[in-house]
Write a protein that holds these residues in place. Structure first.
Motif, mmCIF file in Angstrom:
data_model
loop_
_atom_site.group_PDB
_atom_site.id
_atom_site.type_symbol
_atom_site.label_atom_id
_atom_site.label_comp_id
_atom_site.label_asym_id
_atom_site.label_seq_id
_atom_site.Cartn_x
_atom_site.Cartn_y
_atom_site.Cartn_z
ATOM 1 N N THR A 1 1.834 36.812 -63.781
ATOM 2 C CA THR A 1 2.712 35.647 -63.731
ATOM 3 C C THR A 1 1.864 34.451 -64.128
ATOM 4 O OG1 THR A 1 4.096 36.556 -61.964
ATOM 5 C CG2 THR A 1 4.115 34.162 -62.244
ATOM 6 N N TYR A 2 2.308 33.690 -65.094
ATOM 7 C CA TYR A 2 1.537 32.547 -65.566
ATOM 8 C C TYR A 2 1.763 31.352 -64.643
ATOM 9 C CZ TYR A 2 0.571 35.337 -69.638
ATOM 10 O OH TYR A 2 0.129 36.356 -70.458
ATOM 11 N N THR A 3 0.672 30.774 -64.192
ATOM 12 C CA THR A 3 0.702 29.609 -63.310
ATOM 13 C C THR A 3 -0.309 28.591 -63.813
ATOM 14 O OG1 THR A 3 -1.056 30.447 -61.856
ATOM 15 C CG2 THR A 3 1.225 31.092 -61.320
ATOM 16 N N SER B 1 2.907 18.339 -64.645
ATOM 17 C CA SER B 1 4.326 18.728 -64.642
ATOM 18 C C SER B 1 4.684 19.472 -65.927
ATOM 19 C CB SER B 1 5.224 17.498 -64.475
ATOM 20 O OG SER B 1 5.045 16.584 -65.540
ATOM 21 N N ASP C 1 3.363 23.006 -65.604
ATOM 22 C CA ASP C 1 4.211 23.734 -64.669
ATOM 23 C C ASP C 1 5.512 24.175 -65.351
ATOM 24 O OD1 ASP C 1 4.736 24.607 -61.857
ATOM 25 O OD2 ASP C 1 6.432 23.232 -62.060
ATOM 26 N N LYS C 2 6.092 23.281 -66.141
ATOM 27 C CA LYS C 2 7.315 23.588 -66.886
ATOM 28 C C LYS C 2 7.048 24.678 -67.914
ATOM 29 C CE LYS C 2 10.908 21.380 -69.724
ATOM 30 N NZ LYS C 2 11.351 20.091 -70.349
ATOM 31 N N CYS D 1 4.801 27.067 -67.749
ATOM 32 C CA CYS D 1 4.629 28.346 -67.051
ATOM 33 C C CYS D 1 5.973 28.951 -66.663
ATOM 34 C CB CYS D 1 3.751 28.160 -65.815
ATOM 35 S SG CYS D 1 2.015 27.816 -66.195
ATOM 36 N N LYS D 2 6.862 28.134 -66.162
ATOM 37 C CA LYS D 2 8.191 28.630 -65.800
ATOM 38 C C LYS D 2 8.921 29.152 -67.038
ATOM 39 C CE LYS D 2 8.707 25.574 -61.788
ATOM 40 N NZ LYS D 2 9.398 24.393 -61.210
ATOM 41 N N TRP D 3 8.755 28.441 -68.153
ATOM 42 C CA TRP D 3 9.396 28.847 -69.403
ATOM 43 C C TRP D 3 8.858 30.181 -69.900
ATOM 44 C CZ3 TRP D 3 6.659 29.289 -74.073
ATOM 45 C CH2 TRP D 3 7.447 29.661 -75.171
ATOM 46 N N ASN E 1 7.160 32.565 -68.347
ATOM 47 C CA ASN E 1 7.454 33.678 -67.441
ATOM 48 C C ASN E 1 8.884 34.177 -67.634
ATOM 49 O OD1 ASN E 1 4.930 33.819 -66.115
ATOM 50 N ND2 ASN E 1 5.485 32.128 -64.760
ATOM 51 N N ASN E 2 9.799 33.255 -67.792
ATOM 52 C CA ASN E 2 11.196 33.615 -67.992
ATOM 53 C C ASN E 2 11.399 34.312 -69.335
ATOM 54 O OD1 ASN E 2 14.176 33.326 -67.250
ATOM 55 N ND2 ASN E 2 14.129 32.223 -69.197
ATOM 56 N N GLU E 3 10.741 33.800 -70.370
ATOM 57 C CA GLU E 3 10.869 34.389 -71.705
ATOM 58 C C GLU E 3 10.315 35.812 -71.744
ATOM 59 O OE1 GLU E 3 12.288 33.141 -74.578
ATOM 60 O OE2 GLU E 3 13.069 31.560 -73.268
#
Length: 267
Positions: A92-94, A149, A152-153, A155-157, A159-161
């Protein structure tokens, strides 16, 4: 062009994987050394692949090369070994993981900085606390106070992709890795090592998705950098994606050709 490249990468990868080129002794190790050598060369290193082989395997320093150049290559090789190990574990990318990777890239060549906003250490992968621009007269990157920020955005992107992409769609997987590279390097989270670290993340994603990692060759540096500039200025990341996909196809084809020619010489 986009559709044509998407077809060609599938064909090139299939030819590459069935050619037997990867069956050569220590091929994966030398492929990694090639990735490292070209990535550092884009940032100014003059250490060759042969010199890196001697440095990495025998501990023999390259004559006429600065200590900083050689440490840059050792750092990146260590970072890749770590990143590829993690890639096999479906990470998981953080922001913390990205800082860890940057710390490995900058381990022996990073520095401490003191700015109005505070102190930070690039050898520890800490995000920059100063503003930077793309060279003299170049556009400024994201303001430093917006970096956390933005990362962080990102990483969320990503991980979802990765969670939702169809891994049998080879072209889409490569394009996602190139898009991740473009987005992260555009954020420019660190004061130094952004190119090496974001290409590392790109290759890590490729390994995670079961792809052959792409190499941004030093010979293609000008076109590669221009594609990033053009993508940023035109707000169209497919420009960079197309350039990187084109050169990856060429690299795969080149390696297969060289391998087949070497076989012919032995008969």
């Amino acid at each position: 062009m986009e559709k044509a490249l998407d077809i060609k990468i599938v064909e090139a990868l299939r030819d590459y994987l069935t050619s037997g080129v990867e069956d050569q002794v220590d091929y994966q190790k030398f492929y990694l050394y090639s990735i490292v050598t070209h990535s550092t060369a884009i940032e100014g290193s003059t250490v060759t692949e042969i010199e890196n082989q001697l440095l990495f395997d025998e501990g023999i320093a390259a004559k006429g090369r600065s200590l900083t150049e050689q440490m840059m290559n050792v750092n990146l090789k260590d970072a890749y070994i770590h990143a590829f190990k993690i890639a096999s574990e479906n990470p998981t990318y953080t922001p913390h993981l990205l800082q860890q990777l940057s710390a490995l890239v900058m381990r022996r060549t990073g520095s401490e900085y003191s700015t109005i906003a505070g102190q930070f250490d690039s050898s520890k992968g800490e995000f920059r606390l100063c503003n930077v621009s793309a060279g003299i007269g170049g556009r400024s990157y994201l303001a430093y106070n917006k970096v956390p920020s933005a990362v962080d955005k990102f990483c969320k992107w990503i991980n979802n992709e990765i969670a939702n992409i169809e891994q049998t769609d080879i072209a889409a997987c490569y394009r996602l890795s190139f898009e991740a590279h473009f987005r992260l390097v555009t954020i420019h989270p660190w004061v130094d090592g952004n190119g090496r670290t974001t290409r590392l993340v790109m290759n890590m994603i490729q390994r995670q998705l079961g792809l052959v990692p792409s190499i941004v060759r030093k010979e293609d540096k000008g076109e590669y950098i221009q594609s990033l500039v053009d993508s940023r200025e035109n707000e169209d990341s497919t420009i960079a994606q197309d350039v990187m996909l084109f050169h990856h196809i060429a690299n795969l084809n080149r390696r297969v050709t060289e391998y087949r020619e070497s076989l012919m010489k032995n008969y």
